[in-house]
Design a protein around this motif. Structure first.
Motif, PDB file in Angstrom:
ATOM      1  N   SER A  39       0.840  -1.204   0.000  1.00 48.76           N
ATOM      2  CA  SER A  39       0.000   0.000   0.000  1.00 48.76           C
ATOM      3  C   SER A  39       0.876   1.255   0.000  1.00 48.76           C
ATOM      4  N   LEU A  40       0.334   2.320  -0.523  1.00 53.76           N
ATOM      5  CA  LEU A  40       1.076   3.583  -0.574  1.00 53.76           C
ATOM      6  C   LEU A  40       1.498   4.020   0.818  1.00 53.76           C
ATOM      7  N   ASP A  41       0.615   3.880   1.799  1.00 49.27           N
ATOM      8  CA  ASP A  41       0.964   4.276   3.164  1.00 49.27           C
ATOM      9  C   ASP A  41       2.136   3.451   3.699  1.00 49.27           C
ATOM     10  N   SER A  42       2.096   2.163   3.497  1.00 47.71           N
ATOM     11  CA  SER A  42       3.162   1.284   3.976  1.00 47.71           C
ATOM     12  C   SER A  42       4.481   1.600   3.272  1.00 47.71           C
ATOM     13  N   TRP A  43       4.429   1.719   1.965  1.00 49.82           N
ATOM     14  CA  TRP A  43       5.629   2.037   1.175  1.00 49.82           C
ATOM     15  C   TRP A  43       6.199   3.400   1.579  1.00 49.82           C
ATOM     16  N   SER A  44       5.339   4.395   1.674  1.00 50.12           N
ATOM     17  CA  SER A  44       5.774   5.745   2.015  1.00 50.12           C
ATOM     18  C   SER A  44       6.420   5.781   3.396  1.00 50.12           C
ATOM     19  N   ASN A  45       5.813   5.116   4.355  1.00 48.75           N
ATOM     20  CA  ASN A  45       6.357   5.076   5.707  1.00 48.75           C
ATOM     21  C   ASN A  45       7.731   4.414   5.717  1.00 48.75           C
ATOM     22  N   SER A  46       7.853   3.294   5.034  1.00 49.49           N
ATOM     23  CA  SER A  46       9.125   2.586   4.945  1.00 49.49           C
ATOM     24  C   SER A  46      10.194   3.445   4.268  1.00 49.49           C
ATOM     25  N   TRP A  47       9.813   4.087   3.173  1.00 49.68           N
ATOM     26  CA  TRP A  47      10.742   4.937   2.430  1.00 49.68           C
ATOM     27  C   TRP A  47      11.258   6.076   3.296  1.00 49.68           C
ATOM     28  N   HIS A  48      10.355   6.808   3.930  1.00 51.46           N
ATOM     29  CA  HIS A  48      10.754   7.976   4.723  1.00 51.46           C
ATOM     30  C   HIS A  48      11.611   7.594   5.925  1.00 51.46           C
ATOM     31  N   LYS A  49      11.304   6.486   6.568  1.00 56.00           N
ATOM     32  CA  LYS A  49      12.128   6.031   7.695  1.00 56.00           C
ATOM     33  C   LYS A  49      13.530   5.656   7.229  1.00 56.00           C
ATOM     34  N   ALA A  50      13.626   4.908   6.140  1.00 55.89           N
ATOM     35  CA  ALA A  50      14.930   4.481   5.635  1.00 55.89           C
ATOM     36  C   ALA A  50      15.780   5.684   5.230  1.00 55.89           C
ATOM     37  N   ILE A  51      15.190   6.639   4.547  1.00 57.10           N
ATOM     38  CA  ILE A  51      15.933   7.835   4.127  1.00 57.10           C
ATOM     39  C   ILE A  51      16.383   8.638   5.339  1.00 57.10           C
ATOM     40  N   ALA A  52      15.518   8.800   6.332  1.00 56.21           N
ATOM     41  CA  ALA A  52      15.874   9.567   7.534  1.00 56.21           C
ATOM     42  C   ALA A  52      17.061   8.940   8.266  1.00 56.21           C
ATOM     43  N   VAL A  53      17.013   7.630   8.447  1.00 55.14           N
ATOM     44  CA  VAL A  53      18.043   6.939   9.233  1.00 55.14           C
ATOM     45  C   VAL A  53      19.332   6.727   8.440  1.00 55.14           C
ATOM     46  N   ASN A  54      19.213   6.298   7.191  1.00 58.81           N
ATOM     47  CA  ASN A  54      20.388   5.885   6.430  1.00 58.81           C
ATOM     48  C   ASN A  54      20.964   6.948   5.508  1.00 58.81           C
ATOM     49  N   ALA A  55      20.243   8.036   5.293  1.00 63.95           N
ATOM     50  CA  ALA A  55      20.730   9.073   4.384  1.00 63.95           C
ATOM     51  C   ALA A  55      20.789  10.439   5.064  1.00 63.95           C
ATOM     52  N   THR A  56      19.675  10.927   5.559  1.00 60.39           N
ATOM     53  CA  THR A  56      19.637  12.288   6.095  1.00 60.39           C
ATOM     54  C   THR A  56      20.527  12.455   7.321  1.00 60.39           C
ATOM     55  N   ALA A  57      20.363  11.618   8.319  1.00 56.54           N
ATOM     56  CA  ALA A  57      21.161  11.763   9.542  1.00 56.54           C
ATOM     57  C   ALA A  57      22.664  11.655   9.270  1.00 56.54           C
ATOM     58  N   PRO A  58      23.128  10.635   8.553  1.00 62.81           N
ATOM     59  CA  PRO A  58      24.562  10.574   8.280  1.00 62.81           C
ATOM     60  C   PRO A  58      25.054  11.709   7.382  1.00 62.81           C
ATOM     61  N   ALA A  59      24.221  12.196   6.482  1.00 59.55           N
ATOM     62  CA  ALA A  59      24.639  13.296   5.608  1.00 59.55           C
ATOM     63  C   ALA A  59      24.891  14.563   6.418  1.00 59.55           C
ATOM     64  N   PHE A  60      24.036  14.828   7.395  1.00 65.90           N
ATOM     65  CA  PHE A  60      24.233  16.011   8.228  1.00 65.90           C
ATOM     66  C   PHE A  60      25.478  15.860   9.105  1.00 65.90           C
ATOM     67  N   LEU A  61      25.749  14.660   9.589  1.00 62.40           N
ATOM     68  CA  LEU A  61      26.962  14.401  10.349  1.00 62.40           C
ATOM     69  C   LEU A  61      28.194  14.566   9.463  1.00 62.40           C
ATOM     70  N   LEU A  62      28.134  14.062   8.255  1.00 61.19           N
ATOM     71  CA  LEU A  62      29.229  14.204   7.301  1.00 61.19           C
ATOM     72  C   LEU A  62      29.495  15.673   6.999  1.00 61.19           C
ATOM     73  N   ARG A  63      28.431  16.431   6.852  1.00 57.92           N
ATOM     74  CA  ARG A  63      28.567  17.876   6.610  1.00 57.92           C
ATOM     75  C   ARG A  63      29.320  18.544   7.757  1.00 57.92           C
ATOM     76  N   GLU A  64      28.971  18.205   8.993  1.00 54.30           N
ATOM     77  CA  GLU A  64      29.653  18.775  10.158  1.00 54.30           C
ATOM     78  C   GLU A  64      31.128  18.402  10.170  1.00 54.30           C
ATOM     79  N   ALA A  65      31.434  17.174   9.784  1.00 55.16           N
ATOM     80  CA  ALA A  65      32.831  16.742   9.735  1.00 55.16           C
ATOM     81  C   ALA A  65      33.613  17.542   8.700  1.00 55.16           C
ATOM     82  N   VAL A  66      33.052  17.746   7.516  1.00 53.82           N
ATOM     83  CA  VAL A  66      33.736  18.516   6.477  1.00 53.82           C
ATOM     84  C   VAL A  66      33.974  19.949   6.948  1.00 53.82           C
TER      85      VAL A  66
END
Length: 91
Positions: free
Chosen positions: A6-33
């Motif tokens: 379902s769109l709700d299930s897919w959307s929820n999974s997508w947003h959680k994965a991006i937040a944990v595996n992409a957004t959070a580490p990207a902001f940490l990487l930015r601080e390191a640079v």
């Protein structure tokens, strides 16, 4: 969730994965640079997942695989852009 769930299930999974595996580490990487730029350089070593390289055979891991490919691409960009500033990065 699989891309065909379902769109709700897919959307929820997508947003959680991006937040944990992409957004959070990207902001940490930015601080390191920024820190390394202010302090004469540094080294970044990124760890990735096999799913970032090959994708996943499990349809429930599509968002995971996609989200894990973000940081290796960002680290490679940092490597190209900031080596001249003595910031060395590898995945």
């Amino acid at each position: 969730a699989a891309i065909t769930d379902s769109l709700d299930s897919w959307s929820n999974s997508w947003h959680k994965a991006i937040a944990v595996n992409a957004t959070a580490p990207a902001f940490l990487l930015r601080e390191a640079v920024i820190h390394f730029l202010a302090n004469g350089g540094g080294n970044l070593i990124g760890l990735s997942s096999w799913a970032a390289q090959r994708g996943s055979g499990n349809p429930n891991l599509g968002s995971y695989a996609a989200s894990k490919s973000v940081i290796p691409a960002l680290i490679k960009t940092v490597a190209w852009a900031y080596a001249k500033n003595e910031i060395f990065a590898l995945v």
